[in-house]
Design a protein around this motif. Structure first.
Motif, PDB file in Angstrom:
ATOM      1  N   GLY A 119      -1.349  -1.967   5.827  1.00 36.01           N
ATOM      2  CA  GLY A 119      -2.852  -2.043   6.366  1.00 36.01           C
ATOM      3  C   GLY A 119      -3.463  -1.363   4.992  1.00 36.01           C
ATOM      4  O   GLY A 119      -4.677  -1.797   4.309  1.00 36.01           O
ATOM      5  N   LEU A 120      -2.678  -0.641   3.854  1.00 35.28           N
ATOM      6  CA  LEU A 120      -3.259  -0.337   3.026  1.00 35.28           C
ATOM      7  C   LEU A 120      -3.386  -1.283   1.851  1.00 35.28           C
ATOM      8  O   LEU A 120      -4.118  -1.079   1.223  1.00 35.28           O
ATOM      9  CB  LEU A 120      -2.868   1.268   2.630  1.00 35.28           C
TER      10      LEU A 120
ATOM     11  N   ARG B 205      -3.198  -4.129   2.135  1.00 35.62           N
ATOM     12  CA  ARG B 205      -4.124  -5.726   2.116  1.00 35.62           C
ATOM     13  C   ARG B 205      -5.472  -5.287   2.598  1.00 35.62           C
ATOM     14  O   ARG B 205      -6.548  -6.656   1.849  1.00 35.62           O
ATOM     15  CB  ARG B 205      -4.042  -5.930   3.908  1.00 35.62           C
ATOM     16  N   LYS B 206      -5.588  -4.160   2.009  1.00 36.44           N
ATOM     17  CA  LYS B 206      -7.600  -3.751   1.583  1.00 36.44           C
ATOM     18  C   LYS B 206      -7.389  -4.068   0.096  1.00 36.44           C
ATOM     19  O   LYS B 206      -8.756  -4.648  -0.451  1.00 36.44           O
ATOM     20  CB  LYS B 206      -7.306  -2.254   1.539  1.00 36.44           C
ATOM     21  N   THR B 207      -6.279  -4.458  -0.698  1.00 31.14           N
ATOM     22  CA  THR B 207      -6.607  -5.085  -2.130  1.00 31.14           C
ATOM     23  C   THR B 207      -5.633  -6.155  -2.548  1.00 31.14           C
ATOM     24  O   THR B 207      -6.155  -6.983  -3.740  1.00 31.14           O
ATOM     25  CB  THR B 207      -6.552  -3.313  -3.487  1.00 31.14           C
ATOM     26  N   HIS B 208      -5.006  -6.268  -1.552  1.00 30.54           N
ATOM     27  CA  HIS B 208      -4.294  -7.623  -1.696  1.00 30.54           C
ATOM     28  C   HIS B 208      -3.720  -7.870  -0.338  1.00 30.54           C
ATOM     29  O   HIS B 208      -3.466  -7.674   0.438  1.00 30.54           O
ATOM     30  CB  HIS B 208      -2.864  -6.753  -2.395  1.00 30.54           C
ATOM     31  N   PRO B 209      -5.351  -9.181  -0.211  1.00 27.49           N
ATOM     32  CA  PRO B 209      -5.234  -9.333   1.583  1.00 27.49           C
ATOM     33  C   PRO B 209      -4.044 -10.489   1.897  1.00 27.49           C
ATOM     34  O   PRO B 209      -3.434 -10.545   2.924  1.00 27.49           O
ATOM     35  CB  PRO B 209      -6.453 -10.249   1.040  1.00 27.49           C
TER      36      PRO B 209
ATOM     37  N   LYS C 161       1.255   1.021   8.502  1.00 27.43           N
ATOM     38  CA  LYS C 161       0.193   1.788   7.563  1.00 27.43           C
ATOM     39  C   LYS C 161       0.627   1.459   6.103  1.00 27.43           C
ATOM     40  O   LYS C 161      -0.453   0.928   5.537  1.00 27.43           O
ATOM     41  CB  LYS C 161       0.542   3.943   7.424  1.00 27.43           C
TER      42      LYS C 161
END
Lengths: 148, 148
Positions: free
Chosen positions: B44-45, B47-51, B41
């Motif tokens: 996942g979180l 990756r939203k801002t730091h892919p 999790k």
DNA sequence: CTCACTGCAAAGGTTTTGCAGTGGG
DNA sequence: CCCACTGCAAAACCTTTGCAGTGAG
């Protein structure tokens, strides 16, 4: 206090499970091992006397037994499960030094907690069970570990 | 109550750790997520801002932070770890229905337990810490789960 | 005899590791 | 600049799964 194969068979029967050597072996280990063994340890112990019980089978047996409430999974901070026979309500003593987990029974403590939470309600939460994880150091014969 | 990047940087600095975007991202998620997130999790979180932060890196960061006592691993009965920021002493409420874990603070309870174990010694065991796992059902807005 | 259970081996999911390359101090 | 840290991909690890075959009832 050793649990006999006869007692084990009866437990299986009462749950409507088939009595197989694999299931007896697993329950025998869990009922007669003090330290809550991991799947891996259970496999190791069983292999000594039953060299050809498959790994997958043991996991399936463990699953079944957990489902049927004959044993229970214990949380640890490694990522692997440990198993525990289901006895009276009890808590766990975790060694901060070794990988030891021991049971701790304390009816008075349970009563005190029950009483406490009868008064002090947790908002929006209905308590079903409370289990203490007590972390500390074993001081004696049971685990005279060498220092790291 | 949001923990700012500045505060996070200071925490890292105080431990003598380098301040990197990866570490800030991980701490940011853990400090500002209510439910104790799993590594997955967290990834996942983030990756939203730091892919392009690598999975391995996040595990390494988590490890480092646990070592440095900035965060803690929480036991679950699945085989995956969840992470928790280190705050005041607290206990955990486990949902029997969902995968929810919430914190529970109760100083009075802690006092009662401390007092209890001052009298009732456990043979050959020196208590360092006690953590309650309270299992039950959440009743409200937080987790109105459908029945299985 | 039948079907619940086992053995085996392959797959699955999470976490760890090795190493070359990068950027924080 | 230098070395702690990252990215990437492969490996390690524990556990689960699929399926053919077996043995408990």
């Amino acid at each position: 206090m050793k649990v006999s194969n006869k007692q084990i068979s009866e437990k299986l029967q009462r749950k409507g499970l088939r009595i197989t050597p694999q299931r007896i072996a697993v329950l025998e280990v869990i009922y007669n091992t003090k330290d809550h063994p991991s799947a891996d340890k259970i496999i190791g112990l069983i292999r000594k006397t039953h060299p050809n019980i498959a790994t997958g089978t043991i996991y399936k047996v463990l699953d079944t037994l957990v489902d049927q409430n004959l044993i229970r999974k214990v949380n640890t901070d490694k990522n692997l499960m440990r198993y525990d026979s289901i006895k009276e309500k009890h808590h766990h003593l975790f060694s901060l030094e070794a990988d030891t987990i021991e049971d701790y029974y304390d009816k008075e403590l349970d009563k005190m907690l029950a009483k406490y939470f009868r008064k002090r309600k947790i908002p929006n939460f209905k308590i079903k069970d409370i289990e203490l994880q007590i972390y500390g150091k074993f001081k004696s014969k049971n685990s005279n570990k060498k220092k790291c």
